[in-house]
Scaffold this active site. Structure first.
Site, PDB file in Angstrom:
ATOM      1  CE  LYS A  35     -91.590  46.290 -28.189  1.00 31.77           C
ATOM      2  NZ  LYS A  35     -91.592  44.975 -28.872  1.00 31.77           N
ATOM      3  CE1 TYR A 277    -110.679  56.649  -0.545  1.00 30.67           C
ATOM      4  CE2 TYR A 277    -108.580  56.484  -1.723  1.00 30.67           C
ATOM      5  CZ  TYR A 277    -109.780  57.139  -1.477  1.00 30.67           C
ATOM      6  OH  TYR A 277    -110.061  58.277  -2.165  1.00 30.67           O
ATOM      7  CG  MET A 325    -105.835  58.124  -9.442  1.00 32.52           C
ATOM      8  SD  MET A 325    -107.292  58.895 -10.135  1.00 32.52           S
ATOM      9  CE  MET A 325    -108.472  57.569 -10.069  1.00 32.52           C
TER      10      MET A 325
HETATM   11  C1  LIG Z   1     -90.238  44.573 -28.677  1.00 36.29           C
HETATM   12  C2  LIG Z   1     -89.483  43.777 -29.663  1.00 36.29           C
HETATM   13  C3  LIG Z   1     -88.111  43.551 -29.499  1.00 36.29           C
HETATM   14  C4  LIG Z   1     -87.334  44.002 -28.274  1.00 36.29           C
HETATM   15  O1  LIG Z   1     -87.483  43.043 -27.251  1.00 36.29           O
HETATM   16  P1  LIG Z   1     -86.716  43.213 -25.851  1.00 36.29           P
HETATM   17  O2  LIG Z   1     -87.051  41.963 -25.129  1.00 36.29           O
HETATM   18  O3  LIG Z   1     -87.286  44.421 -25.212  1.00 36.29           O
HETATM   19  O4  LIG Z   1     -85.281  43.364 -26.186  1.00 36.29           O
HETATM   20  C5  LIG Z   1     -87.451  42.858 -30.499  1.00 36.29           C
HETATM   21  N1  LIG Z   1     -88.112  42.411 -31.590  1.00 36.29           N
HETATM   22  C6  LIG Z   1     -89.430  42.598 -31.773  1.00 36.29           C
HETATM   23  C7  LIG Z   1     -90.098  42.071 -32.986  1.00 36.29           C
HETATM   24  C8  LIG Z   1     -90.166  43.276 -30.813  1.00 36.29           C
HETATM   25  O5  LIG Z   1     -91.470  43.454 -30.987  1.00 36.29           O
END
Ligand SMILES: *Cc1c(COP(=O)(O)O)cnc(C)c1O
Length: 386
Positions: A35, A277, A325
């Site tokens: 993800k 800055y 930035m």
């Molecule tokens: C993101 C996620 C994981 C992975 O978690 P990590 O700590 O990055 O290993 C596992 N299960 C679910 C439901 C997640 O949303």
């Protein structure tokens, strides 16, 4: 020369997969969670490497992420772990993703979408064992199974849960608190584990078929073998980052990402000159400053102003003045004359004998390594090697 380049070593990704799989008993598979664009590393490339190394499934949070993976030609089991609304559900199902389910209303949506599909939609029921976010309470599980049993559009693929504290109580590296002094959090982990074991008993009894039980994230995969069940869901550890905010190498992981820029200029400063800055840093002596064209617009947080370090020529130099930035500045001290325009600057990763870990940046910022790599913006070019 690249002003902001993230080089992702896919050999390291495959190494991390092998290292994690080495902890599993035969018959336990691994879902690689990709993800948030593979935690900033690039979802499709990481997914491909993870599959080459034996990942049995991929996990994403959103329908859009599932669709992008398919558009990139990634095949195989893919689970959307987050909630989906109507249009998102249709997109995810058409992309051939499995979905996560915990509400009666969502059953009705699934049936509606499933009617036009040739195959039943594969679902993972999420049980809330104490995270108190997504998921249904265990006592509602039997009734829920009755409800989906009567729907031919829905096929039960898995039952899952998620831990709130696995990262605080386990691991070889131990994180902040080792198992021996994990106190409340160790207790809560075991409370959740027991709740999951109890919740799935009725499912095991009534559905002897191939249901995948899974609840372990990276931290639980490394810290708690008793939580592995049929599949583990690893995100952060796949990238070689420590789920315990500790040294990833101690847990057999190799950070896959290197963030680099270059020396755009070397500037001579006289004692008393300020840089950047707000004039937040004043040279305490005559010195040289490296001007480096990367900044918070690339995901190098402004919170690292006068706190971070960079590597040039295999040596560390402090970031001085404000991170802006597009530009940061580092104090080269007496080394200034030896450093040239165009020299590579490492912001995350190894250079010579020195290494800057994402965990170090996270600690300086009071956050976790997850956020460090997720924050790398689209302005950072991604390159793949290995
Ligand atoms: C993101 C996620 C994981 C992975 O978690 P990590 O700590 O990055 O290993 C596992 N299960 C679910 C439901 C997640 O949303």
């Amino acid at each position: 020369m690249h002003r902001a380049l993230a080089t992702v070593n896919l050999e390291s990704i495959r190494h991390n997969l092998a290292s994690l799989q080495g902890r599993l008993s035969p018959g336990t598979s691994l879902m690689a969670v990709v993800k948030a664009d593979g935690y900033g590393h690039g979802a499709a490339e990481v997914a491909r490497a993870a599959q080459e190394a034996g990942a049995a499934a991929l996990g994403v949070a959103t329908a859009g992420e599932a669709v992008s993976l398919r558009d990139a030609g990634i095949e195989g089991p893919l689970v959307v772990l987050g909630p989906l609304t109507g249009a998102g559900l249709e997109a995810a199902v058409h992309a051939g993703a499995e979905v996560t389910l915990w509400s009666e209303q969502f059953i009705r949506e699934l049936v509606r979408v499933g009617r036009v599909m040739k195959h039943p939609i594969r679902v993972h029921i999420k049980v809330d064992t104490g995270m108190h976010r997504l998921g249904l309470y265990p006592r509602r599980l039997p009734g829920f199974l009755d409800a989906i049993d009567t729907e031919p559009e829905i096929e039960l693929a898995g039952v899952m849960s998620h831990f709130a504290t696995a990262d605080e109580a386990g691991g070889v590296a131990g994180g902040e608190a080792g198992p021996e002094d994990s106190g409340q959090d160790g207790d809560f982990f075991h409370y959740q584990l027991k709740a999951f074991e109890e919740a799935i008993q009725p499912v095991i009894l009534r559905t002897p078929g191939k249901i995948t039980y899974h609840c372990a994230n990276s931290a639980a995969t490394i810290g708690f073998p008793q939580a592995h069940f049929d599949m583990v869901r690893c995100g952060i550890a796949v990238y070689g980052l420590s789920p315990f905010q500790a040294d990833p190498f101690a847990d057999g992981l190799r950070p896959a990402l290197r963030l680099t820029s270059y020396v755009a200029d070397v500037k001579r400063l006289t004692e008393g000159d300020s840089v950047g800055y707000g004039r937040s840093w004043i040279a305490p002596r005559n010195t040289h400053i490296a001007v480096i064209p990367i900044g918070y617009g690339d995901g190098f947080s402004r919170g690292l102003s006068s706190r971070g370090r960079v590597l040039i020529g295999g040596r560390p130099y402090p970031v001085v003045g404000r991170v802006s930035m597009d530009i940061i500045t580092a104090d080269l001290g007496g080394d200034g004359p030896a450093i040239r325009h165009g020299d590579e600057v490492v912001l995350i990763g190894r250079q010579g004998e020195e290494v800057i870990l994402a965990e170090e940046l996270a600690a300086a910022l009071g956050t976790i390594n997850y956020e460090i790599t997720c924050n790398l913006s689209s302005r950072v070019e991604r390159r793949y090697e290995g």
